[in-house]
Write a protein that holds these residues in place. Structure first.
Motif, PDB file in Angstrom:
ATOM      1  N   ASN A 292       0.874  -1.187   0.000  1.00 46.10           N
ATOM      2  CA  ASN A 292       0.000   0.000   0.000  1.00 46.10           C
ATOM      3  C   ASN A 292       0.909   1.235   0.000  1.00 46.10           C
ATOM      4  N   ALA A 293       0.704   2.098  -0.979  1.00 44.99           N
ATOM      5  CA  ALA A 293       1.654   3.217  -1.155  1.00 44.99           C
ATOM      6  C   ALA A 293       1.736   4.089   0.097  1.00 44.99           C
ATOM      7  N   TYR A 294       0.578   4.398   0.679  1.00 45.34           N
ATOM      8  CA  TYR A 294       0.571   5.256   1.873  1.00 45.34           C
ATOM      9  C   TYR A 294       1.406   4.597   2.979  1.00 45.34           C
ATOM     10  N   THR A 295       1.166   3.316   3.199  1.00 49.18           N
ATOM     11  CA  THR A 295       1.859   2.619   4.287  1.00 49.18           C
ATOM     12  C   THR A 295       3.358   2.624   4.055  1.00 49.18           C
ATOM     13  N   ASN A 296       3.764   2.282   2.832  1.00 53.40           N
ATOM     14  CA  ASN A 296       5.204   2.213   2.566  1.00 53.40           C
ATOM     15  C   ASN A 296       5.867   3.585   2.715  1.00 53.40           C
ATOM     16  N   LEU A 297       5.186   4.611   2.208  1.00 45.30           N
ATOM     17  CA  LEU A 297       5.762   5.965   2.318  1.00 45.30           C
ATOM     18  C   LEU A 297       5.887   6.390   3.780  1.00 45.30           C
ATOM     19  N   MET A 298       4.854   6.119   4.538  1.00 47.63           N
ATOM     20  CA  MET A 298       4.866   6.562   5.943  1.00 47.63           C
ATOM     21  C   MET A 298       5.821   5.702   6.779  1.00 47.63           C
ATOM     22  N   ALA A 299       5.907   4.406   6.445  1.00 47.55           N
ATOM     23  CA  ALA A 299       6.838   3.529   7.157  1.00 47.55           C
ATOM     24  C   ALA A 299       8.271   3.998   6.912  1.00 47.55           C
ATOM     25  N   ARG A 300       8.527   4.418   5.695  1.00 43.20           N
ATOM     26  CA  ARG A 300       9.872   4.911   5.353  1.00 43.20           C
ATOM     27  C   ARG A 300      10.217   6.133   6.212  1.00 43.20           C
ATOM     28  N   GLU A 301       9.263   7.026   6.362  1.00 40.77           N
ATOM     29  CA  GLU A 301       9.512   8.201   7.219  1.00 40.77           C
ATOM     30  C   GLU A 301       9.804   7.766   8.645  1.00 40.77           C
ATOM     31  N   ASN A 302       9.012   6.790   9.102  1.00 36.29           N
ATOM     32  CA  ASN A 302       9.167   6.269  10.455  1.00 36.29           C
ATOM     33  C   ASN A 302      10.587   5.723  10.655  1.00 36.29           C
ATOM     34  N   LEU A 303      11.041   4.957   9.663  1.00 37.09           N
ATOM     35  CA  LEU A 303      12.377   4.349   9.764  1.00 37.09           C
ATOM     36  C   LEU A 303      13.463   5.432   9.730  1.00 37.09           C
ATOM     37  N   TRP A 304      13.331   6.365   8.825  1.00 32.21           N
ATOM     38  CA  TRP A 304      14.348   7.426   8.727  1.00 32.21           C
ATOM     39  C   TRP A 304      14.406   8.245  10.020  1.00 32.21           C
ATOM     40  N   PHE A 305      13.238   8.525  10.542  1.00 33.77           N
ATOM     41  CA  PHE A 305      13.196   9.337  11.765  1.00 33.77           C
ATOM     42  C   PHE A 305      13.835   8.572  12.932  1.00 33.77           C
ATOM     43  N   ALA A 306      13.597   7.270  12.969  1.00 33.29           N
ATOM     44  CA  ALA A 306      14.208   6.449  14.028  1.00 33.29           C
ATOM     45  C   ALA A 306      15.728   6.486  13.890  1.00 33.29           C
ATOM     46  N   VAL A 307      16.211   6.316  12.665  1.00 32.16           N
ATOM     47  CA  VAL A 307      17.661   6.313  12.442  1.00 32.16           C
ATOM     48  C   VAL A 307      18.251   7.653  12.880  1.00 32.16           C
ATOM     49  N   LYS A 308      17.642   8.727  12.426  1.00 31.97           N
ATOM     50  CA  LYS A 308      18.168  10.064  12.722  1.00 31.97           C
ATOM     51  C   LYS A 308      18.220  10.290  14.240  1.00 31.97           C
ATOM     52  N   THR A 309      17.153   9.887  14.908  1.00 40.84           N
ATOM     53  CA  THR A 309      17.079  10.162  16.346  1.00 40.84           C
ATOM     54  C   THR A 309      18.118   9.351  17.122  1.00 40.84           C
ATOM     55  N   VAL A 310      18.215   8.064  16.838  1.00 43.48           N
ATOM     56  CA  VAL A 310      19.169   7.271  17.618  1.00 43.48           C
ATOM     57  C   VAL A 310      20.613   7.669  17.283  1.00 43.48           C
ATOM     58  N   GLN A 311      20.842   8.066  16.039  1.00 44.68           N
ATOM     59  CA  GLN A 311      22.205   8.525  15.713  1.00 44.68           C
ATOM     60  C   GLN A 311      22.541   9.809  16.470  1.00 44.68           C
ATOM     61  N   GLU A 312      21.573  10.686  16.543  1.00 46.00           N
ATOM     62  CA  GLU A 312      21.745  11.946  17.275  1.00 46.00           C
ATOM     63  C   GLU A 312      22.100  11.647  18.741  1.00 46.00           C
ATOM     64  N   LEU A 313      21.405  10.664  19.290  1.00 48.10           N
ATOM     65  CA  LEU A 313      21.674  10.315  20.694  1.00 48.10           C
ATOM     66  C   LEU A 313      23.064   9.701  20.834  1.00 48.10           C
ATOM     67  N   ARG A 314      23.379   8.803  19.918  1.00 44.29           N
ATOM     68  CA  ARG A 314      24.668   8.106  19.998  1.00 44.29           C
ATOM     69  C   ARG A 314      25.819   9.108  19.917  1.00 44.29           C
ATOM     70  N   GLU A 315      25.660  10.067  19.005  1.00 41.41           N
ATOM     71  CA  GLU A 315      26.761  11.010  18.807  1.00 41.41           C
ATOM     72  C   GLU A 315      26.802  12.123  19.844  1.00 41.41           C
ATOM     73  N   SER A 316      25.657  12.642  20.204  1.00 40.05           N
ATOM     74  CA  SER A 316      25.667  13.850  21.044  1.00 40.05           C
ATOM     75  C   SER A 316      25.232  13.626  22.488  1.00 40.05           C
ATOM     76  N   TYR A 317      24.480  12.592  22.745  1.00 39.50           N
ATOM     77  CA  TYR A 317      23.967  12.394  24.114  1.00 39.50           C
ATOM     78  C   TYR A 317      24.172  10.938  24.543  1.00 39.50           C
TER      79      TYR A 317
END
Ligand code: BGC
Length: 754
Positions: free
Chosen positions: A514-539
């Motif tokens: 489902n296009a909506y699901t895949n697009l939104m899941a991708r955002e979810n995954l990217w946001f998770a990556v960005k957040t945990v990397q931010e924590l790993r590097e800075s906090y």
């Protein structure tokens, strides 16, 4: 697709007034509508707009957000992992009732001779008022004036001012102020959206007593074990002699005022009301809490509560109003009608969310039991934008509430053989309560919707504390779920595919990619990556805590990044659109235009299999994605997708018109945009969906705010960068809406206050 819709009740029934909803006659025909229309609530407690006398009514209703009964979901053919427990928000003791007898003659609205009738919901004051002049059979003219408010300042409190004046005579008067427990619950046998009802007495009476003018009734829900206490107390002011008697059994409490009323001398009664509920506390403990609240309310008095309400409302409108300016498109009556509806919508969102602390927002707010008082994605995708910009502390509470459900979401993922966490499609207590998995549990997109709201909230408010403390853990678990749910498909050139899901459109279920699901899941995954990397590097401290909470391994982060980067997004080259799912374009097209009007909504008139084998859409799906992820679609792509899906969209869900309107504005489909906007804004006041009697449509109300802000004002807010530059053809032409919002300012003030 715009189907011609009739306005019911016709608009003249409630004359136009920009700040008030006014009823100038008693209309038995619209009784059920008016009960929704005149509801008052604060997000914790909601009261349907029943008349003071309690009768006549279509459904009496007093609801406490999250106070529910559980019951076993019965399937004739059960399968592994089906949701087990139904949950229903209950109708609790009705404390609004005042029965009136003049010369022992009861006042009964449908047969009374009325010289004056006026009911007003004043949205500036947050008060419901009623004025009636009744001429009794003996010719006595009785003026009855009441005011009802559910306090937004005091979460557990409501108050009613009841005044009575006989204008032309003396008379013996009885005013019976009542609390009636074990009210009927909605029982919808045909419409699956309605609550299913109970064949047993759900609320078991616990401690109860009458003490002078005070009554206390407590109950316990039979299966869920939740407890509730309802207490009332009174003050009376009367120059005439009076006596008071009170009594209370398990389900009925009464304080009876007998007054020898004198001509033109007003009798004033104030009824202070409190509700407390709990999952764990004994009913007797809640009664004690109720006593404390009543002591405080009585000593404060009505005026102080009304002043507090006024302050709260002033603040609310200062932050939240959408003011519609007249112009060539919207002059006079039309403009004022839209203004009134817009304000009613915003006011209802407040009534559904203002004090919803530690709970979610039910799909119908606290105005009815349809959808059983459940929380859906409606909150995160439709209501959150409004809250983030106008009341970020409420948005924060709602996200923290989702965090409190994370444990249950982890368990649910295990039941579905998945890692991480899967949020329930619909719930009160955190467990999945959707009995129809195809249009329920299969809507995995709920995970991504919640994370989308989290991202918008953090982007706009910069509340990193929430992101790092609670958000990161939710991100890890939702990302894990996606990565486990999908797979790399050889047939799709090694792309990451997600199969067996249902997107927002419930007329096409359990599909692949489902296009909506895949697009939104991708955002979810990217946001998770960005957040945990931010924590790993800075906090690193936060990161360590996160590892401790979730067992996070660094290879997982790479896996999420990879899945997101390789996410398969269906695209049809020849049409230049995103198919709603892998097979959608192979289905036969439903002839929406020529389907008789009485066959809508399709879900009540066709077997699901008939619907599923067609290209026909309940609500915006791909088109919604083009709005939420606006930054990844070109104007041309948006136009092509809209043009393809619009004729197939029935709008059988109230969540659709608002989204179609916003996208239509952007692509310059002015006429359609205006029509959809009108449907969305008038969804309840003109009963567009035909089911306003069952409660208001909270998601659509959030959607109408979005029409103002994202539609006519043309705002976009990707990654927290707010721009108003996108040209909205309608805005440019007419400067249609003036929107007032200043979340960042507001949020910094809010933080300074803390
Ligand atoms: C819609 C869902 C929505 C639910 C509650 C359904 O009719 O299809 O998207 O969450 O109503 O409002």
């Amino acid at each position: 697709m715009i189907r011609h819709k009739t306005l019911n009740p016709p608009l003249h029934v409630y004359p136009i007034d920009e700040w008030r909803i006014i009823e100038t006659q008693f209309y038995p025909r619209f009784l059920s509508h008016s009960e929704t229309l005149f509801s008052v609530g604060n997000g914790y407690l909601g009261m349907r707009g029943n008349h003071d006398e309690g009768i006549p009514h279509s459904q009496t209703g007093t609801f406490i957000n999250g106070f529910h009964e559980t019951w076993p979901l019965v399937y004739s053919e059960r399968a592994f992992g089906f949701a087990k427990t139904g949950q229903t928000m209950l109708n609790v003791a009705d404390a609004k009732i005042f029965k009136l007898y003049i010369d022992d003659e009861p006042f009964y609205l449908p047969t009374a001779s009325l010289q004056l009738y006026e009911r007003i919901l004043d949205m500036q004051k947050g008060v419901l008022e009623r004025r009636i002049l009744w001429e009794t059979a003996a010719g006595k003219q009785v003026l009855i004036e009441s005011k009802r408010l559910v306090s937004l300042q005091h979460r557990h409190a409501a108050v009613i001012s009841y005044q009575l004046t006989i204008l032309n005579a003396d008379a013996p008067v009885i005013i019976s102020s009542e609390v009636v427990g074990n009210q009927r619950n909605q029982s919808g046998l045909v419409d699956p959206r309605q609550a299913k009802g109970f064949d047993y007495q759900v609320l078991e009476s616990q401690d109860h007593y009458a003490d002078k003018m005070r009554l206390m009734l407590t109950h316990r829900a039979r299966n869920s074990g939740m407890t509730v206490a309802c207490g009332v107390d009174h003050l009376i002011e009367s120059e005439a002699d009076y006596s008071v008697k009170s009594s209370c059994d398990g389900d009925n409490g009464r304080v009876i005022f007998s007054v020898n009323a004198k001509k033109k001398k007003t009798i004033q009664i104030f009824k202070f009301i409190t509700y407390h509920s709990s999952r764990h506390a004994l009913a007797s403990e809640l009664a004690t809490r109720g006593e404390w609240t009543l002591d405080r309310l009585v000593s404060q008095g009505f005026d102080s509560l009304a002043d507090g309400q006024q302050q709260y409302m002033d603040d609310f409108w200062r932050r939240s109003d959408i003011f519609i300016r007249g112009n060539a498109v919207s002059e006079g009556r039309h403009k004022r009608e839209i203004q009134q509806s817009m304000r009613w919508n915003l006011f209802q969102i407040l009534q559904a969310s203002g004090r919803a602390e530690g709970t979610g927002i039910p799909a119908k707010g606290l105005t009815g039991q349809t959808y059983e008082g459940h929380y859906f994605w409606d909150t995160e995708i439709y209501v959150m934008p409004f809250l983030i910009y106008t009341a970020p502390e409420i948005a924060r509470n709602l996200l923290r509430f989702r965090y409190s459900m994370l444990g249950r979401a982890r368990e649910r993922a295990r039941e579905l053989n998945l890692k991480g966490a899967l949020y329930p499609w619909r719930t009160i207590n955190g467990e999945e309560a959707s009995a129809y998995y195809a249009a329920g549990t299969a809507q995995f997109h709920i995970n991504a919707d919640i994370m989308y709201a989290l991202k918008k909230y953090v982007d706009i408010t910069d509340d990193k504390a929430l992101l790092y403390n609670e958000g990161a853990e939710m991100l890890v678990e939702t990302a894990r779920m996606w990565e486990d749910l999908g797979f790399y498909s050889d047939k799709k050139g090694g792309m990451f595919c997600i199969h067996g899901v249902t997107g927002p459109d419930e007329y096409t279920t359990v599909v692949n990619n489902n296009a909506y699901t895949n697009l939104m899941a991708r955002e979810n995954l990217w946001f998770a990556v960005k957040t945990v990397q931010e924590l790993r590097e800075s906090y690193p401290d936060y990161y360590e805590t996160l590892q401790h909470q979730t067992g996070l391994r660094s290879e997982e982060i790479e896996a999420w990044q990879n899945a997101a980067d390789k996410m398969y997004i269906p695209f049809d080259e020849s049409l230049g659109i995103h198919p709603q799912d892998e097979d959608f374009l192979d289905l036969e097209k439903w002839d929406v235009k020529n389907t008789p009007r009485d066959r809508f909504p399709l879900l009540l008139n066709y077997h699901p299999l008939v619907i599923y084998r067609h290209q026909v859409i309940k609500q915006a799906d791909v088109v919604l994605a083009t709005l939420l992820l606006d930054h990844i679609f070109s104007a041309e792509e948006k136009r092509r997708n809209f043009e393809y899906y619009d004729p197939l969209t029935t709008g059988d869900s109230s969540l659709s018109a608002c989204i179609q309107s916003i996208v239509a504005i952007e692509i310059g489909e002015t006429k359609k945009a205006m029509e959809y906007a009108r449907f969305a804004v008038l969804m309840d006041l003109a009963d567009i969906g035909g089911n306003m009697a069952d409660g208001c449509h909270v998601a659509s109300m959030g959607g109408t705010w979005m029409i103002g802000v994202y539609g006519f004002a043309g705002m976009r807010d990707h990654d927290g960068r707010i721009s108003l530059t996108r040209s909205s053809p309608i805005r440019l032409k007419s400067s249609f809406f003036h929107c007032r919002f200043a979340a960042r300012d507001y949020w910094s003030i809010y933080r300074r206050r803390k």
